[in-house]
Design a protein around this motif. Structure first.
Motif, PDB file in Angstrom:
ATOM      1  N   ALA A 432       0.812  -1.230   0.000  1.00  0.00           N
ATOM      2  CA  ALA A 432       0.000   0.000   0.000  1.00  0.00           C
ATOM      3  C   ALA A 432       0.839   1.270   0.000  1.00  0.00           C
ATOM      4  O   ALA A 432       0.292   2.370   0.016  1.00  0.00           O
ATOM      5  CB  ALA A 432      -0.973   0.027   1.188  1.00  0.00           C
ATOM      6  N   ASN A 433       2.169   1.154  -0.036  1.00  0.00           N
ATOM      7  CA  ASN A 433       3.022   2.337   0.073  1.00  0.00           C
ATOM      8  C   ASN A 433       3.054   3.186  -1.190  1.00  0.00           C
ATOM      9  O   ASN A 433       3.522   4.326  -1.153  1.00  0.00           O
ATOM     10  CB  ASN A 433       4.449   1.912   0.425  1.00  0.00           C
ATOM     11  N   TYR A 451       7.908  -2.316  -4.371  1.00  0.00           N
ATOM     12  CA  TYR A 451       8.320  -1.780  -3.074  1.00  0.00           C
ATOM     13  C   TYR A 451       9.779  -2.084  -2.763  1.00  0.00           C
ATOM     14  O   TYR A 451      10.411  -1.399  -1.963  1.00  0.00           O
ATOM     15  CB  TYR A 451       7.420  -2.317  -1.956  1.00  0.00           C
ATOM     16  N   ARG A 452      10.343  -3.103  -3.419  1.00  0.00           N
ATOM     17  CA  ARG A 452      11.737  -3.453  -3.149  1.00  0.00           C
ATOM     18  C   ARG A 452      12.705  -2.445  -3.754  1.00  0.00           C
ATOM     19  O   ARG A 452      13.852  -2.330  -3.313  1.00  0.00           O
ATOM     20  CB  ARG A 452      12.028  -4.857  -3.684  1.00  0.00           C
ATOM     21  N   THR A 453      12.258  -1.703  -4.784  1.00  0.00           N
ATOM     22  CA  THR A 453      13.144  -0.737  -5.441  1.00  0.00           C
ATOM     23  C   THR A 453      12.565   0.675  -5.477  1.00  0.00           C
ATOM     24  O   THR A 453      13.307   1.639  -5.650  1.00  0.00           O
ATOM     25  CB  THR A 453      13.428  -1.182  -6.891  1.00  0.00           C
ATOM     26  N   TYR A 474       2.481   3.017   9.706  1.00  0.00           N
ATOM     27  CA  TYR A 474       3.535   3.644   8.912  1.00  0.00           C
ATOM     28  C   TYR A 474       4.091   2.643   7.903  1.00  0.00           C
ATOM     29  O   TYR A 474       3.926   1.430   8.050  1.00  0.00           O
ATOM     30  CB  TYR A 474       4.674   4.124   9.811  1.00  0.00           C
ATOM     31  N   GLY A 475       4.771   3.182   6.890  1.00  0.00           N
ATOM     32  CA  GLY A 475       5.488   2.342   5.951  1.00  0.00           C
ATOM     33  C   GLY A 475       6.645   1.633   6.627  1.00  0.00           C
ATOM     34  O   GLY A 475       6.883   1.788   7.829  1.00  0.00           O
ATOM     35  N   PRO A 476       7.428   0.848   5.876  1.00  0.00           N
ATOM     36  CA  PRO A 476       8.389  -0.077   6.483  1.00  0.00           C
ATOM     37  C   PRO A 476       9.676   0.546   7.000  1.00  0.00           C
ATOM     38  O   PRO A 476      10.452  -0.143   7.665  1.00  0.00           O
ATOM     39  CB  PRO A 476       8.692  -1.050   5.346  1.00  0.00           C
ATOM     40  N   TYR A 477       9.941   1.822   6.728  1.00  0.00           N
ATOM     41  CA  TYR A 477      11.205   2.410   7.172  1.00  0.00           C
ATOM     42  C   TYR A 477      10.950   3.400   8.302  1.00  0.00           C
ATOM     43  O   TYR A 477      10.146   4.331   8.180  1.00  0.00           O
ATOM     44  CB  TYR A 477      11.931   3.083   6.006  1.00  0.00           C
ATOM     45  N   GLY A 478      11.632   3.166   9.423  1.00  0.00           N
ATOM     46  CA  GLY A 478      11.470   4.012  10.600  1.00  0.00           C
ATOM     47  C   GLY A 478      12.803   4.436  11.162  1.00  0.00           C
ATOM     48  O   GLY A 478      13.842   4.345  10.500  1.00  0.00           O
ATOM     49  N   TRP A 479      12.783   4.900  12.409  1.00  0.00           N
ATOM     50  CA  TRP A 479      13.998   5.366  13.086  1.00  0.00           C
ATOM     51  C   TRP A 479      14.393   4.406  14.189  1.00  0.00           C
ATOM     52  O   TRP A 479      13.532   3.861  14.891  1.00  0.00           O
ATOM     53  CB  TRP A 479      13.771   6.736  13.712  1.00  0.00           C
ATOM     54  N   ASP A 480      15.713   4.227  14.360  1.00  0.00           N
ATOM     55  CA  ASP A 480      16.172   3.601  15.586  1.00  0.00           C
ATOM     56  C   ASP A 480      16.245   4.681  16.662  1.00  0.00           C
ATOM     57  O   ASP A 480      15.809   5.818  16.447  1.00  0.00           O
ATOM     58  CB  ASP A 480      17.508   2.882  15.382  1.00  0.00           C
ATOM     59  N   SER A 481      16.794   4.362  17.835  1.00  0.00           N
ATOM     60  CA  SER A 481      16.790   5.323  18.940  1.00  0.00           C
ATOM     61  C   SER A 481      17.664   6.535  18.669  1.00  0.00           C
ATOM     62  O   SER A 481      17.578   7.542  19.371  1.00  0.00           O
ATOM     63  CB  SER A 481      17.247   4.638  20.233  1.00  0.00           C
ATOM     64  N   TYR A 482      18.526   6.463  17.629  1.00  0.00           N
ATOM     65  CA  TYR A 482      19.382   7.593  17.279  1.00  0.00           C
ATOM     66  C   TYR A 482      18.898   8.309  16.023  1.00  0.00           C
ATOM     67  O   TYR A 482      19.610   9.117  15.445  1.00  0.00           O
ATOM     68  CB  TYR A 482      20.821   7.116  17.061  1.00  0.00           C
TER      69      TYR A 482
END
Length: 642
Positions: A432-433, A451-453, A474-482
């Motif tokens: 769905a992105n 979605y892979r490219t 949300y979509g598949p890319y997020g933030w780590d703690s930094y």
């Protein structure tokens, strides 16, 4: 002040190494490179110290509520903006000291450097931009470090006398050059200001001013504060030793910081001393902004799209309208995405009449609620249903799409962006992105989406939808703690000897396999909520690199709105394309429930609750609303049934 100890310590080293004048003279003519290298190393150590090292215990969003009653009272009653220091705060702050000196054996001055990260306290600013009496910074001088442990010991024991005066304390009395609006925004902003207050070191208190250069972005404040003063201000004599030619009569103290600001939007900001535009910005940053700003195809920005499964070019309309109340948002939509789509074997999708109710104040519940295996579990920001993992016959629709098994019960086909239709009802099973992708001008079209490219892996993915319990997806890319961008992966994998033919029963949750929990959610900061929020993820892979079951969510950590489960159609064996009867381009008319509710003198939410469905129960609704069925039919133009 702290530099005096360095000079005294140098004398200490020389006197301990040899008591003879000859030995001292020999030391004075040694190669001066080693001392300069030591100071260079100290500088390098400070510069290379990664702020991330101080942020490993970043609290979850719920941890902010676990304050002491005293701290909570300060925050709730006295401050609009606050920042806390200390090991449990998750904020990075470090104190440095610098002083220039000229040694007899060196050709040029050097800068002695030390630091500590043992800092506690906080800053609490009221609605007038004034710090309250609890705004204090405490620096533990007993933990000062440099590149030489013997120097540190002498500094703490003889110069600062940390056994008597263990802390430097700065009590903030005033903030000069501070504009509250520079912080109450999500935009990047560089600014300067001053902290004025009482600094106590070595038992002496003086009024001092820290000069601050900082950058504010997405709720984070990063920068440096510095101040300088002569040794005599705190009863510290400048060393006059035979091997020291001169010492600059100035100590520079610095605070390097990278902190998260807390904004209390419950404070009454109607005071005339606060500009109205600041209040408006605060309102814009409240959680409800998630539920007003995320929608596509809204505010008359309708989009016309084509069903690529048919032989003609259509103009299906993606349309969204929202009505916000105190605790929910009612979303009216046509169920058509904002991109060209493929109905597939269940052809053909049509504009239908959806009214979804999404809670706007979701809370983590003590127990989870399982989402349907099939049928709607959430909606996208275009008002399109998101379905559970299973297809009509009961297999995993996405595993089938990626050839994990052969479906011998009924042909199933998933099209562009992980969606297809079951009769008139278009919906997504994964991905769905592409709703945030724009192929125009790229030489590509919607069928080129992959979605892979095609996904942007350099930024945090945007919101693509909302679950029925109100938490965003949300979509598949997020933030780590930094705030490094990473792919958020699922924690499910196929059971031994399973391939998805058995649907969700073929999968098992392995804690720690990926990033998400058993519902496919995670608590972390996002661009819209820098303090962090629980949210679900459109996962494309699990922690082992296989497909990211359950793709959106498998259960709810909040309390889902039950009326939503009756919408979106079903997966109970939609008719095949070659069995369809009638015009595949037939459209149903979208009723205006806002106008209908107004005519009845009730809210749209009350009207939708009375109607139920789909299909709506007019007889029951008429009884609840106190009108006749004929009157209700006249007010509400219902779509034809299939």
């Amino acid at each position: 002040m702290k530099k005096i100890a360095i000079f005294i310590f140098l004398l200490f080293i020389f006197s301990c190494s040899d008591n003879s004048e000859e030995s001292i003279n020999n030391n004075l003519i040694e190669d001066n490179t080693s001392i300069q290298l030591e100071n260079d190393k100290a500088e390098e150590k400070i510069n290379q110290k990664d702020p991330k090292d101080y942020n490993k215990n970043t609290p979850s969003p719920s941890d902010h509520n676990n304050q002491t009653s005293e701290t909570k009272e300060i925050y709730d009653k006295s401050s609009v903006i606050s920042v806390d220091f200390g090991p449990e705060s998750g904020n990075y702050i470090r104190a440095n000291y610098r002083v220039k000196e000229q040694l007899a054996r060196l050709p040029s001055p050097i800068e002695a450097i030390g630091y500590t990260d043992s800092i506690t306290g906080g800053i609490y600013i009221d609605a007038q931009g004034v710090p309250n009496k609890n705004s204090i910074i405490n620096i533990d001088l007993s933990t000062l470090k440099s590149d030489e442990s013997r120097r540190d010991n002498y500094l703490r024991g003889s110069s600062l006398e940390t056994d008597k005066f263990p802390k430097a304390v700065f009590e903030i009395r005033e903030i000069a050059g501070f504009d509250l609006s520079s912080l109450i925004t999500l935009q990047k902003n560089d600014f300067q200001m001053q902290l004025i207050g009482d600094l106590t070191i070595h038992g002496v208190t003086k009024r001092k001013t820290w000069n601050i250069d900082a950058t504010y972005e997405l709720g984070k404040l990063k920068g440096k504060a510095s101040l300088s003063f002569p040794f005599s201000d705190f009863d510290m004599d400048i060393p006059k030793l035979f091997f020291i030619i001169s010492v600059e009569d100035k100590i520079t103290l610095e605070l390097d910081f990278d902190v998260l600001l807390s904004l209390d939007t419950t404070i009454d900001l109607t005071s005339k001393s606060i500009p109205q535009f600041i209040s408006e910005q605060i309102d814009a940053n409240k959680p409800n902004s998630l539920y007003t700003n995320a929608w596509l195809c809204a505010d008359d920005k309708t989009v016309l799209v084509d069903d690529l499964s048919t032989q003609i070019e259509e103009t299906w309309k993606c349309y969204v309208d929202i009505e916000l109340s105190d605790d929910s948002v009612v979303v009216t939509s046509t169920g058509i995405p904002n991109h060209d789509f493929q109905s597939g074997l269940g052809c053909c999708a049509e504009e239908v009449n959806y009214q979804w109710i999404i809670p706007t104040n979701p809370q983590i519940n003590e127990t989870i609620t399982m989402a349907p295996d099939r049928g709607a579990v959430a909606i996208t920001v275009t008002g399109v249903p998101i379905f559970g993992p299973e297809e009509g016959p009961g297999g995993d629709a996405v595993a089938l799409h990626f050839d994990y098994f052969e479906e011998d019960r009924q042909p199933i086909e998933i099209g562009v962006c992980g969606g297809h239709s079951a009769g008139a009802y278009f919906h997504y099973h994964f991905d769905a992105n592409c709703m945030h992708w724009h192929p125009e001008g790229t030489g590509l079209d919607w069928e080129d989406w992959d979605y892979r490219t095609s996904l942007d892996t350099s930024e945090h993915s945007p919101i693509i939808g909302f679950a029925f319990d109100g938490f965003p997806i949300y979509g598949p890319y997020g933030w780590d703690s930094y705030k490094n961008v990473i792919e958020i992966t699922s924690s499910y994998r196929l059971k031994k000897d399973s391939n998805g033919y058995g649907g969700i029963d073929d999968w098992e949750y392995i804690e720690g396999l990926g990033d998400t929990d058993e519902c496919n959610g995670i608590s972390s900061p996002t661009p819209e909520v820098p303090d962090g929020i629980y949210h679900y993820v459109s996962s494309i892979r699990n922690g082992e690199g296989e497909i990211g079951f359950p793709y959106f969510l498998l259960c709810y950590h909040g309390i889902p709105e039950q009326s939503n489960f009756d919408q979106g159609g079903t997966q109970q064996g939609p008719p095949l394309r070659n069995q369809m009867q009638g015009n595949p381009n037939r459209r149903s008319q979208s009723p205006d429930f806002t106008e209908a509710a107004s005519k009845l003198g009730i809210s749209q939410k009350e009207l939708l609750s009375a109607l139920g469905g789909p299909p709506p129960d007019l007889e029951k609704a008429a009884e609840v609303l106190g009108v006749s069925i004929d009157e209700l039919r006249e007010i509400i133009p219902l779509p034809p049934r299939r």
